[in-house]
Design a protein around this motif. Structure first.
Motif, mmCIF file in Angstrom:
data_model
loop_
_atom_site.group_PDB
_atom_site.id
_atom_site.type_symbol
_atom_site.label_atom_id
_atom_site.label_comp_id
_atom_site.label_asym_id
_atom_site.label_seq_id
_atom_site.Cartn_x
_atom_site.Cartn_y
_atom_site.Cartn_z
ATOM 1 N N PRO A 197 0.809 -1.216 0.000
ATOM 2 C CA PRO A 197 0.000 0.000 0.000
ATOM 3 C C PRO A 197 0.846 1.271 0.000
ATOM 4 O O PRO A 197 0.323 2.365 -0.190
ATOM 5 C CB PRO A 197 -0.802 -0.116 1.299
ATOM 6 N N TYR A 198 2.150 1.127 0.219
ATOM 7 C CA TYR A 198 3.040 2.284 0.306
ATOM 8 C C TYR A 198 3.950 2.353 -0.908
ATOM 9 O O TYR A 198 4.080 1.405 -1.683
ATOM 10 C CB TYR A 198 3.880 2.227 1.590
ATOM 11 N N GLN A 199 4.597 3.509 -1.048
ATOM 12 C CA GLN A 199 5.525 3.697 -2.166
ATOM 13 C C GLN A 199 6.905 3.174 -1.783
ATOM 14 O O GLN A 199 7.405 3.442 -0.694
ATOM 15 C CB GLN A 199 5.615 5.168 -2.562
ATOM 16 N N VAL A 200 7.503 2.416 -2.696
ATOM 17 C CA VAL A 200 8.894 1.954 -2.558
ATOM 18 C C VAL A 200 9.721 2.710 -3.581
ATOM 19 O O VAL A 200 9.392 2.732 -4.766
ATOM 20 C CB VAL A 200 8.995 0.434 -2.804
ATOM 21 N N ARG A 201 10.784 3.343 -3.115
ATOM 22 C CA ARG A 201 11.672 4.072 -4.023
ATOM 23 C C ARG A 201 13.119 3.760 -3.653
ATOM 24 O O ARG A 201 13.457 3.649 -2.470
ATOM 25 C CB ARG A 201 11.447 5.587 -3.943
ATOM 26 N N TRP A 202 13.980 3.669 -4.677
ATOM 27 C CA TRP A 202 15.419 3.468 -4.468
ATOM 28 C C TRP A 202 16.156 4.789 -4.544
ATOM 29 O O TRP A 202 17.347 4.873 -4.249
ATOM 30 C CB TRP A 202 15.967 2.474 -5.476
ATOM 31 N N SER A 203 15.443 5.833 -4.944
ATOM 32 C CA SER A 203 15.940 7.206 -4.901
ATOM 33 C C SER A 203 14.724 8.116 -4.905
ATOM 34 O O SER A 203 13.621 7.679 -5.232
ATOM 35 C CB SER A 203 16.859 7.512 -6.084
ATOM 36 N N ASP A 204 14.913 9.366 -4.543
ATOM 37 C CA ASP A 204 13.768 10.271 -4.439
ATOM 38 C C ASP A 204 13.325 10.750 -5.821
ATOM 39 O O ASP A 204 14.104 10.749 -6.775
ATOM 40 C CB ASP A 204 14.142 11.466 -3.561
ATOM 41 N N PRO A 205 12.067 11.207 -5.943
ATOM 42 C CA PRO A 205 11.564 11.673 -7.237
ATOM 43 C C PRO A 205 12.072 13.057 -7.628
ATOM 44 O O PRO A 205 11.863 13.480 -8.766
ATOM 45 C CB PRO A 205 10.044 11.687 -7.042
ATOM 46 N N ASP A 206 12.740 13.757 -6.704
ATOM 47 C CA ASP A 206 13.187 15.122 -6.983
ATOM 48 C C ASP A 206 14.582 15.192 -7.586
ATOM 49 O O ASP A 206 15.062 16.275 -7.928
ATOM 50 C CB ASP A 206 13.168 15.949 -5.691
ATOM 51 N N GLY A 207 15.258 14.040 -7.675
ATOM 52 C CA GLY A 207 16.611 14.048 -8.212
ATOM 53 C C GLY A 207 17.658 14.549 -7.238
ATOM 54 O O GLY A 207 18.750 14.968 -7.639
ATOM 55 N N ASP A 208 17.356 14.487 -5.928
ATOM 56 C CA ASP A 208 18.315 14.943 -4.912
ATOM 57 C C ASP A 208 19.406 13.903 -4.634
ATOM 58 O O ASP A 208 20.354 14.180 -3.897
ATOM 59 C CB ASP A 208 17.595 15.298 -3.607
ATOM 60 N N GLY A 209 19.252 12.710 -5.204
ATOM 61 C CA GLY A 209 20.292 11.687 -5.036
ATOM 62 C C GLY A 209 20.213 10.936 -3.720
ATOM 63 O O GLY A 209 21.195 10.307 -3.301
ATOM 64 N N THR A 210 19.064 10.962 -3.055
ATOM 65 C CA THR A 210 18.928 10.224 -1.794
ATOM 66 C C THR A 210 18.719 8.743 -2.089
ATOM 67 O O THR A 210 18.364 8.349 -3.208
ATOM 68 C CB THR A 210 17.737 10.750 -0.990
ATOM 69 N N GLU A 211 18.939 7.915 -1.075
ATOM 70 C CA GLU A 211 18.697 6.480 -1.222
ATOM 71 C C GLU A 211 18.318 5.885 0.127
ATOM 72 O O GLU A 211 18.668 6.436 1.182
ATOM 73 C CB GLU A 211 19.923 5.770 -1.794
ATOM 74 N N PRO A 212 17.590 4.759 0.106
ATOM 75 C CA PRO A 212 17.198 4.114 1.362
ATOM 76 C C PRO A 212 18.366 3.297 1.919
ATOM 77 O O PRO A 212 18.502 2.105 1.616
ATOM 78 C CB PRO A 212 16.021 3.230 0.952
ATOM 79 N N THR A 213 19.187 3.915 2.725
ATOM 80 C CA THR A 213 20.354 3.217 3.281
ATOM 81 C C THR A 213 19.941 2.126 4.277
ATOM 82 O O THR A 213 20.771 1.315 4.682
ATOM 83 C CB THR A 213 21.300 4.209 3.977
ATOM 84 N N ASN A 214 18.657 2.112 4.656
ATOM 85 C CA ASN A 214 18.157 1.064 5.561
ATOM 86 C C ASN A 214 17.514 -0.093 4.803
ATOM 87 O O ASN A 214 16.977 -1.016 5.419
ATOM 88 C CB ASN A 214 17.174 1.643 6.577
ATOM 89 N N ALA A 215 17.560 -0.075 3.476
ATOM 90 C CA ALA A 215 17.012 -1.186 2.685
ATOM 91 C C ALA A 215 17.947 -2.387 2.745
ATOM 92 O O ALA A 215 19.169 -2.239 2.734
ATOM 93 C CB ALA A 215 16.800 -0.759 1.237
ATOM 94 N N LEU A 216 17.358 -3.573 2.781
ATOM 95 C CA LEU A 216 18.105 -4.825 2.696
ATOM 96 C C LEU A 216 17.463 -5.682 1.617
ATOM 97 O O LEU A 216 16.247 -5.879 1.610
ATOM 98 C CB LEU A 216 18.062 -5.596 4.023
ATOM 99 N N LEU A 217 18.266 -6.146 0.692
ATOM 100 C CA LEU A 217 17.814 -7.124 -0.295
ATOM 101 C C LEU A 217 19.050 -7.909 -0.720
ATOM 102 O O LEU A 217 19.801 -7.501 -1.596
ATOM 103 C CB LEU A 217 17.150 -6.446 -1.494
ATOM 104 N N GLN A 218 19.270 -9.017 -0.034
ATOM 105 C CA GLN A 218 20.444 -9.856 -0.289
ATOM 106 C C GLN A 218 19.979 -11.280 -0.540
ATOM 107 O O GLN A 218 19.315 -11.885 0.300
ATOM 108 C CB GLN A 218 21.405 -9.806 0.900
ATOM 109 N N VAL A 219 20.316 -11.784 -1.728
ATOM 110 C CA VAL A 219 19.904 -13.119 -2.141
ATOM 111 C C VAL A 219 21.165 -13.955 -2.331
ATOM 112 O O VAL A 219 21.975 -13.676 -3.223
ATOM 113 C CB VAL A 219 19.096 -13.067 -3.456
ATOM 114 N N PRO A 220 21.399 -14.979 -1.505
ATOM 115 C CA PRO A 220 22.615 -15.780 -1.627
ATOM 116 C C PRO A 220 22.586 -16.633 -2.887
ATOM 117 O O PRO A 220 21.571 -17.266 -3.209
ATOM 118 C CB PRO A 220 22.612 -16.639 -0.364
ATOM 119 N N ALA A 221 23.692 -16.635 -3.612
ATOM 120 C CA ALA A 221 23.733 -17.339 -4.899
ATOM 121 C C ALA A 221 25.125 -17.890 -5.158
ATOM 122 O O ALA A 221 26.087 -17.586 -4.446
ATOM 123 C CB ALA A 221 23.329 -16.384 -6.031
#
Length: 241
Positions: A197-221
């Protein structure tokens, strides 16, 4: 099939962990199932399975607010059930493109964060861990234009995963329906998808260069150093069964 399995057994492989930097990332469409990370394999991949090869998953929600610009302390209310995460920062904040880290105070019961505002009007970009129910999937897909096959490899409710201690209760892949279920051939697609129900973004829509440093997505391979002859067609046949 046996020839493909022999070639897989003989291939040189190295252990790795797939992370957002290897994926093409995208924002989601709220309320609809959306791919938020997609990888096209350049060599054969095998996903590692079982509790000893844990996944690491935390997909923050994104919201932005306007600061007052007078340097005062400000409180913002987020929309989607701010929760405590045992595995990452509950909230990270940026003012325009300047990283602020965790807010001054967090009130999980009220879904509020408090910051010391800057002395100019700026956008507060907020990435926070939500406890709202959200379906997260990992899927693989064949590249064939004639008949695309895709298979779900993992599914979880992020509302539960985000609040579990993943060190003690690890998420992991169980891919034992067939010997080829955990394999991805060259040119096949591996994607992470979410219905939230919420928005997921890997950077902001304004082009400020922010990122979710608290994101985790690690897939062992495991990654092979080359293509494996016949693997793609064998996986396609396996997925079609």
């Amino acid at each position: 099939m046996s020839g493909v399995m022999d070639r897989l057994a003989e291939a040189d492989v190295r252990n790795t962990s797939l992370s957002p930097r290897q994926f093409e990332t995208a924002t989601n469409s709220q309320g609809s199932t959306s791919a938020i990370a997609t990888l096209i394999a350049d060599t054969a991949l095998a996903l590692r399975t079982g509790r000893s090869n844990p996944l690491r998953i935390a997909i923050p929600a994104y919201q932005s607010f306007q600061t007052a610009g007078d340097g005062s302390e400000q409180t913002f209310t987020v929309t989607h059930n701010l929760v405590e995460s045992p595995d990452t920062q509950d909230v990270v904040v940026w003012f325009d493109g300047e990283y602020q880290g965790s807010p001054k105070a967090v009130d999980h019961d009220a879904n509020e964060i408090t910051v010391d505002g800057p002395n100019s009007v700026q956008t507060a970009h907020v990435y926070y861990i939500s406890g709202k129910a959200a379906t997260f999937e990992i899927r693989k897909k064949t590249p064939s234009a004639k008949q695309t096959a895709n298979a779900k490899l993992y599914e979880a409710n992020l509302g539960l995963v985000h609040q579990a201690n993943q060190s003690e209760q690890p998420e992991f892949l169980s891919l034992n329906e067939s010997p080829l279920e955990r394999f991805i051939a060259s040119d096949m697609e591996l994607s992470a998808r979410i219905k939230a129900p919420y928005q997921v973004r890997w950077s902001d829509p304004d082009g400020d260069g922010t990122e979710p440093t608290n994101a985790l997505l690690q897939v062992p391979a495991q990654k092979a150093n080359r293509e494996i002859e016949g693997l793609g067609s064998a996986i396609s046949a396996d997925m079609g069964q």
